[in-house]
Design a protein around this motif. Sequence first.
Motif, mmCIF file in Angstrom:
data_model
loop_
_atom_site.group_PDB
_atom_site.id
_atom_site.type_symbol
_atom_site.label_atom_id
_atom_site.label_comp_id
_atom_site.label_asym_id
_atom_site.label_seq_id
_atom_site.Cartn_x
_atom_site.Cartn_y
_atom_site.Cartn_z
ATOM 1 N N VAL A 45 17.540 31.617 69.959
ATOM 2 C CA VAL A 45 18.803 31.093 69.437
ATOM 3 C C VAL A 45 19.485 30.269 70.531
ATOM 4 O O VAL A 45 19.506 30.670 71.697
ATOM 5 N N VAL A 46 20.037 29.133 70.168
ATOM 6 C CA VAL A 46 20.749 28.296 71.123
ATOM 7 C C VAL A 46 22.161 28.859 71.304
ATOM 8 O O VAL A 46 22.878 29.070 70.329
ATOM 9 N N LEU A 47 22.520 29.129 72.549
ATOM 10 C CA LEU A 47 23.836 29.661 72.888
ATOM 11 C C LEU A 47 24.632 28.551 73.554
ATOM 12 O O LEU A 47 24.128 27.863 74.441
ATOM 13 N N TYR A 48 25.879 28.365 73.132
ATOM 14 C CA TYR A 48 26.684 27.296 73.698
ATOM 15 C C TYR A 48 28.156 27.661 73.706
ATOM 16 O O TYR A 48 28.593 28.565 72.997
ATOM 17 N N ASP A 49 28.916 26.952 74.527
ATOM 18 C CA ASP A 49 30.362 27.109 74.558
ATOM 19 C C ASP A 49 30.959 25.874 75.214
ATOM 20 O O ASP A 49 30.254 25.084 75.838
ATOM 21 N N ARG A 50 32.253 25.723 75.080
ATOM 22 C CA ARG A 50 32.988 24.582 75.625
ATOM 23 C C ARG A 50 33.626 25.018 76.942
ATOM 24 O O ARG A 50 34.335 26.019 76.980
ATOM 25 N N PHE A 51 33.364 24.266 77.996
ATOM 26 C CA PHE A 51 33.913 24.580 79.307
ATOM 27 C C PHE A 51 34.701 23.387 79.828
ATOM 28 O O PHE A 51 34.482 22.250 79.409
ATOM 29 N N VAL A 52 35.637 23.661 80.747
ATOM 30 C CA VAL A 52 36.545 22.629 81.243
ATOM 31 C C VAL A 52 36.597 22.628 82.770
ATOM 32 O O VAL A 52 36.296 23.637 83.413
ATOM 33 N N LYS A 53 37.018 21.492 83.304
ATOM 34 C CA LYS A 53 37.205 21.358 84.754
ATOM 35 C C LYS A 53 38.356 22.251 85.208
ATOM 36 O O LYS A 53 38.260 22.967 86.184
ATOM 37 N N ASP A 54 39.479 22.198 84.461
ATOM 38 C CA ASP A 54 40.658 22.998 84.794
ATOM 39 C C ASP A 54 41.590 23.056 83.596
ATOM 40 O O ASP A 54 41.304 22.484 82.540
ATOM 41 N N GLY A 55 42.719 23.726 83.754
ATOM 42 C CA GLY A 55 43.672 23.938 82.670
ATOM 43 C C GLY A 55 44.268 22.683 82.074
ATOM 44 O O GLY A 55 44.789 22.702 80.960
ATOM 45 N N ALA A 56 44.202 21.558 82.789
ATOM 46 C CA ALA A 56 44.726 20.297 82.259
ATOM 47 C C ALA A 56 43.958 19.849 81.020
ATOM 48 O O ALA A 56 44.456 19.045 80.239
ATOM 49 N N PHE A 57 42.764 20.393 80.805
ATOM 50 C CA PHE A 57 41.942 20.024 79.657
ATOM 51 C C PHE A 57 42.067 21.024 78.506
ATOM 52 O O PHE A 57 41.308 20.969 77.547
ATOM 53 N N CYS A 58 43.048 21.937 78.614
ATOM 54 C CA CYS A 58 43.314 22.920 77.561
ATOM 55 C C CYS A 58 44.568 22.510 76.783
ATOM 56 O O CYS A 58 45.404 21.767 77.290
ATOM 57 N N GLN A 59 44.706 23.046 75.582
ATOM 58 C CA GLN A 59 45.912 22.812 74.800
ATOM 59 C C GLN A 59 47.076 23.557 75.442
ATOM 60 O O GLN A 59 46.880 24.487 76.224
ATOM 61 N N ALA A 60 48.297 23.183 75.065
ATOM 62 C CA ALA A 60 49.499 23.766 75.666
ATOM 63 C C ALA A 60 49.567 25.283 75.508
ATOM 64 O O ALA A 60 50.076 25.978 76.380
ATOM 65 N N SER A 61 49.051 25.827 74.414
ATOM 66 C CA SER A 61 49.108 27.274 74.175
ATOM 67 C C SER A 61 47.923 28.017 74.787
ATOM 68 O O SER A 61 47.709 29.185 74.506
ATOM 69 N N SER A 62 47.166 27.336 75.648
ATOM 70 C CA SER A 62 45.977 27.941 76.243
ATOM 71 C C SER A 62 46.069 27.966 77.765
ATOM 72 O O SER A 62 46.857 27.259 78.373
ATOM 73 N N THR A 63 45.227 28.785 78.346
ATOM 74 C CA THR A 63 45.054 28.845 79.790
ATOM 75 C C THR A 63 43.556 28.928 80.051
ATOM 76 O O THR A 63 42.771 28.976 79.104
ATOM 77 N N THR A 64 43.165 28.945 81.318
ATOM 78 C CA THR A 64 41.736 29.041 81.608
ATOM 79 C C THR A 64 41.349 30.458 81.998
ATOM 80 O O THR A 64 42.150 31.205 82.546
ATOM 81 N N ALA A 65 40.113 30.780 81.702
ATOM 82 C CA ALA A 65 39.512 32.045 82.125
ATOM 83 C C ALA A 65 38.211 31.698 82.832
ATOM 84 O O ALA A 65 37.485 30.803 82.393
ATOM 85 N N ARG A 66 37.936 32.374 83.924
ATOM 86 C CA ARG A 66 36.681 32.155 84.656
ATOM 87 C C ARG A 66 35.590 32.987 84.015
ATOM 88 O O ARG A 66 35.823 34.094 83.545
ATOM 89 N N GLU A 67 34.412 32.430 84.021
ATOM 90 C CA GLU A 67 33.243 33.067 83.431
ATOM 91 C C GLU A 67 32.038 32.628 84.256
ATOM 92 O O GLU A 67 32.103 31.627 84.955
ATOM 93 N N THR A 68 30.954 33.366 84.172
ATOM 94 C CA THR A 68 29.733 32.923 84.833
ATOM 95 C C THR A 68 28.659 32.674 83.778
ATOM 96 O O THR A 68 28.618 33.359 82.748
ATOM 97 N N ILE A 69 27.829 31.665 84.037
ATOM 98 C CA ILE A 69 26.730 31.345 83.130
ATOM 99 C C ILE A 69 25.426 31.325 83.923
ATOM 100 O O ILE A 69 25.430 31.156 85.136
ATOM 101 N N THR A 70 24.329 31.499 83.215
ATOM 102 C CA THR A 70 23.007 31.442 83.824
ATOM 103 C C THR A 70 22.498 30.007 83.808
ATOM 104 O O THR A 70 22.506 29.355 82.764
ATOM 105 N N VAL A 71 22.105 29.520 84.983
ATOM 106 C CA VAL A 71 21.542 28.174 85.123
ATOM 107 C C VAL A 71 20.231 28.296 85.904
ATOM 108 O O VAL A 71 19.792 29.398 86.223
ATOM 109 N N ALA A 72 19.609 27.181 86.230
ATOM 110 C CA ALA A 72 18.287 27.185 86.853
ATOM 111 C C ALA A 72 18.222 27.946 88.171
ATOM 112 O O ALA A 72 17.248 28.639 88.443
#
Length: 90
Positions: A45-72
């Motif tokens: 199954v393809v797993l995906y999500d939307r990630f951002v550089k920082d909070g400036a790319f979020c809507q006004a009612s949102s904030t950022t949360a840090r997460e880790t992803i698996t890469v090469a």
Amino acid sequence: ILSIVSSDASAIVRYMVQGMTCAEVQEALDRDGIAILYRQGESGVVLYDRFVKDGAFCQASSTTARETITVADTDECPVSKCIDVRRFGG
């Protein structure tokens, strides 16, 4: 200088992260601001999500949360995603 952030999903760059290093993922987010990062899960199954550089790319009612992803090159590449503040009683 006027900067406009588009929330149109069709304009967001998509990256298959399985072949990318953590540094490449970080560079892509720094460059693009917003990206869909995806990989094929163990079940195929393809797993995906939307990630951002920082909070400036979020809507006004949102904030950022840090997460880790698996890469090469690591299972713990730090990235940020927007979350709705109201979800956490904000």
